[in-house]
Design a protein around this motif. Structure first.
Motif, PDB file in Angstrom:
ATOM      1  N   ALA A 111     -17.405 -75.620  15.908  1.00  0.00           N
ATOM      2  CA  ALA A 111     -16.829 -75.718  17.253  1.00  0.00           C
ATOM      3  C   ALA A 111     -15.324 -75.964  17.212  1.00  0.00           C
ATOM      4  N   ALA A 112     -14.844 -76.543  16.131  1.00  0.00           N
ATOM      5  CA  ALA A 112     -13.415 -76.840  16.004  1.00  0.00           C
ATOM      6  C   ALA A 112     -12.601 -75.606  15.598  1.00  0.00           C
ATOM      7  N   LEU A 113     -13.277 -74.532  15.228  1.00  0.00           N
ATOM      8  CA  LEU A 113     -12.588 -73.321  14.777  1.00  0.00           C
ATOM      9  C   LEU A 113     -12.460 -72.320  15.916  1.00  0.00           C
ATOM     10  N   ASN A 114     -11.512 -71.401  15.760  1.00  0.00           N
ATOM     11  CA  ASN A 114     -11.308 -70.346  16.754  1.00  0.00           C
ATOM     12  C   ASN A 114     -10.962 -69.040  16.064  1.00  0.00           C
ATOM     13  N   GLY A 115     -11.107 -67.949  16.804  1.00  0.00           N
ATOM     14  CA  GLY A 115     -10.676 -66.642  16.335  1.00  0.00           C
ATOM     15  C   GLY A 115     -11.341 -66.211  15.039  1.00  0.00           C
ATOM     16  N   GLU A 116     -10.531 -65.593  14.167  1.00  0.00           N
ATOM     17  CA  GLU A 116     -11.051 -65.086  12.894  1.00  0.00           C
ATOM     18  C   GLU A 116     -11.647 -66.192  12.031  1.00  0.00           C
ATOM     19  N   ALA A 117     -11.036 -67.365  12.067  1.00  0.00           N
ATOM     20  CA  ALA A 117     -11.558 -68.485  11.264  1.00  0.00           C
ATOM     21  C   ALA A 117     -12.979 -68.831  11.701  1.00  0.00           C
ATOM     22  N   TYR A 118     -13.210 -68.844  13.015  1.00  0.00           N
ATOM     23  CA  TYR A 118     -14.559 -69.110  13.512  1.00  0.00           C
ATOM     24  C   TYR A 118     -15.511 -67.999  13.072  1.00  0.00           C
ATOM     25  N   ASP A 119     -15.117 -66.753  13.302  1.00  0.00           N
ATOM     26  CA  ASP A 119     -15.986 -65.623  12.987  1.00  0.00           C
ATOM     27  C   ASP A 119     -16.410 -65.638  11.517  1.00  0.00           C
ATOM     28  N   LYS A 120     -15.458 -65.876  10.629  1.00  0.00           N
ATOM     29  CA  LYS A 120     -15.759 -65.910   9.188  1.00  0.00           C
ATOM     30  C   LYS A 120     -16.685 -67.074   8.849  1.00  0.00           C
ATOM     31  N   ALA A 121     -16.412 -68.234   9.421  1.00  0.00           N
ATOM     32  CA  ALA A 121     -17.249 -69.407   9.130  1.00  0.00           C
ATOM     33  C   ALA A 121     -18.659 -69.226   9.701  1.00  0.00           C
ATOM     34  N   TYR A 122     -18.756 -68.654  10.894  1.00  0.00           N
ATOM     35  CA  TYR A 122     -20.071 -68.400  11.487  1.00  0.00           C
ATOM     36  C   TYR A 122     -20.872 -67.435  10.613  1.00  0.00           C
ATOM     37  N   ALA A 123     -20.242 -66.344  10.201  1.00  0.00           N
ATOM     38  CA  ALA A 123     -20.934 -65.357   9.366  1.00  0.00           C
ATOM     39  C   ALA A 123     -21.360 -65.972   8.034  1.00  0.00           C
ATOM     40  N   ALA A 124     -20.482 -66.738   7.408  1.00  0.00           N
ATOM     41  CA  ALA A 124     -20.831 -67.382   6.138  1.00  0.00           C
ATOM     42  C   ALA A 124     -21.975 -68.369   6.322  1.00  0.00           C
ATOM     43  N   ASN A 125     -21.956 -69.098   7.427  1.00  0.00           N
ATOM     44  CA  ASN A 125     -23.035 -70.036   7.707  1.00  0.00           C
ATOM     45  C   ASN A 125     -24.362 -69.306   7.916  1.00  0.00           C
ATOM     46  N   GLU A 126     -24.315 -68.176   8.588  1.00  0.00           N
ATOM     47  CA  GLU A 126     -25.535 -67.396   8.815  1.00  0.00           C
ATOM     48  C   GLU A 126     -26.111 -66.870   7.495  1.00  0.00           C
ATOM     49  N   VAL A 127     -25.246 -66.454   6.587  1.00  0.00           N
ATOM     50  CA  VAL A 127     -25.719 -66.015   5.268  1.00  0.00           C
ATOM     51  C   VAL A 127     -26.428 -67.178   4.578  1.00  0.00           C
ATOM     52  N   ALA A 128     -25.762 -68.310   4.511  1.00  0.00           N
ATOM     53  CA  ALA A 128     -26.324 -69.477   3.823  1.00  0.00           C
ATOM     54  C   ALA A 128     -27.604 -69.953   4.496  1.00  0.00           C
ATOM     55  N   PHE A 129     -27.599 -69.994   5.815  1.00  0.00           N
ATOM     56  CA  PHE A 129     -28.769 -70.450   6.560  1.00  0.00           C
ATOM     57  C   PHE A 129     -29.975 -69.555   6.287  1.00  0.00           C
ATOM     58  N   HIS A 130     -29.788 -68.234   6.426  1.00  0.00           N
ATOM     59  CA  HIS A 130     -30.912 -67.322   6.208  1.00  0.00           C
ATOM     60  C   HIS A 130     -31.378 -67.333   4.755  1.00  0.00           C
ATOM     61  N   ARG A 131     -30.465 -67.425   3.827  1.00  0.00           N
ATOM     62  CA  ARG A 131     -30.843 -67.487   2.420  1.00  0.00           C
ATOM     63  C   ARG A 131     -31.728 -68.721   2.173  1.00  0.00           C
ATOM     64  N   THR A 132     -31.323 -69.842   2.717  1.00  0.00           N
ATOM     65  CA  THR A 132     -32.066 -71.086   2.504  1.00  0.00           C
ATOM     66  C   THR A 132     -33.408 -71.063   3.222  1.00  0.00           C
ATOM     67  N   VAL A 133     -33.410 -70.644   4.476  1.00  0.00           N
ATOM     68  CA  VAL A 133     -34.670 -70.599   5.231  1.00  0.00           C
ATOM     69  C   VAL A 133     -35.634 -69.599   4.610  1.00  0.00           C
TER      70      VAL A 133
END
Length: 176
Positions: A111-133
């Motif tokens: 939530a503290a991120l914006n723009g490209e920084a947010y998009d990259k962090a969200y995508a990286a989190n989704e990769v990690a989340f799905h890999r773990t789940v």
């Protein structure tokens, strides 16, 4: 891997159960606990997708988030219908609580991120989340499920979430 993402992955991996840790002697989760864990994981990704839809202006990220919200909500609806049909009450447990806690912390950081920084962090989190789940589904939850219908729903979910992981990996790569 950035520190917040590492913390989330570590938290999810530790919460995923004994199959991921040979030294753990904890009993396998029962069907009521499995139902709660699976529902919690789905709800976490719906929440993450809603945040992405509020924060991101990138059409590719938004399309991915819409897909995550739609698919995870649909699987959770199927899970709720199944537990109602079976007369099973999903049981809150340490794994569900750990998942929710780690996800809430990660959402705060995102939530503290914006723009490209947010998009990259969200995508990286989704990769990690799905890999773990996906690892937890295949290594712990599906093998531990006793009810055939629950096992089948988890297996169907795993196939869908594996495609989500690949999509998230492509998204993350495209944002570099």
């Amino acid at each position: 891997m950035n520190k917040p993402l590492f913390a989330l992955v570590l938290g999810l991996a530790l919460a995923a159960g004994p199959a991921m840790h040979a030294e753990a002697a904890a009993p396998a989760p029962d069907d009521a606990q499995i139902a709660h864990i699976a529902y919690t994981a789905g709800a976490i990704d719906v929440t993450a997708a809603k945040q992405a839809l509020q924060k991101s202006h990138n059409p590719v990220v938004r399309a991915f988030a819409e897909e995550m919200a739609r698919d995870h909500a649909a699987v959770n609806e199927q899970a709720l219908a199944l537990v109602k049909k079976l007369g099973v009450t999903p049981e809150d447990n340490a794994t569900s609580q750990s998942l929710a806690s780690a996800a809430a912390a990660e959402q705060t950081k995102l939530a503290a991120l914006n723009g490209e920084a947010y998009d990259k962090a969200y995508a990286a989190n989704e990769v990690a989340f799905h890999r773990t789940v996906n690892g937890a589904l295949s290594g712990t939850l599906i093998p531990a499920a006793q009810n055939a219908e629950l096992k089948s729903l988890l297996e169907t979910g795993l196939k869908l979430f594996q495609s989500h992981q690949m999509h998230a990996e492509h998204l993350a790569q495209s944002l570099k």
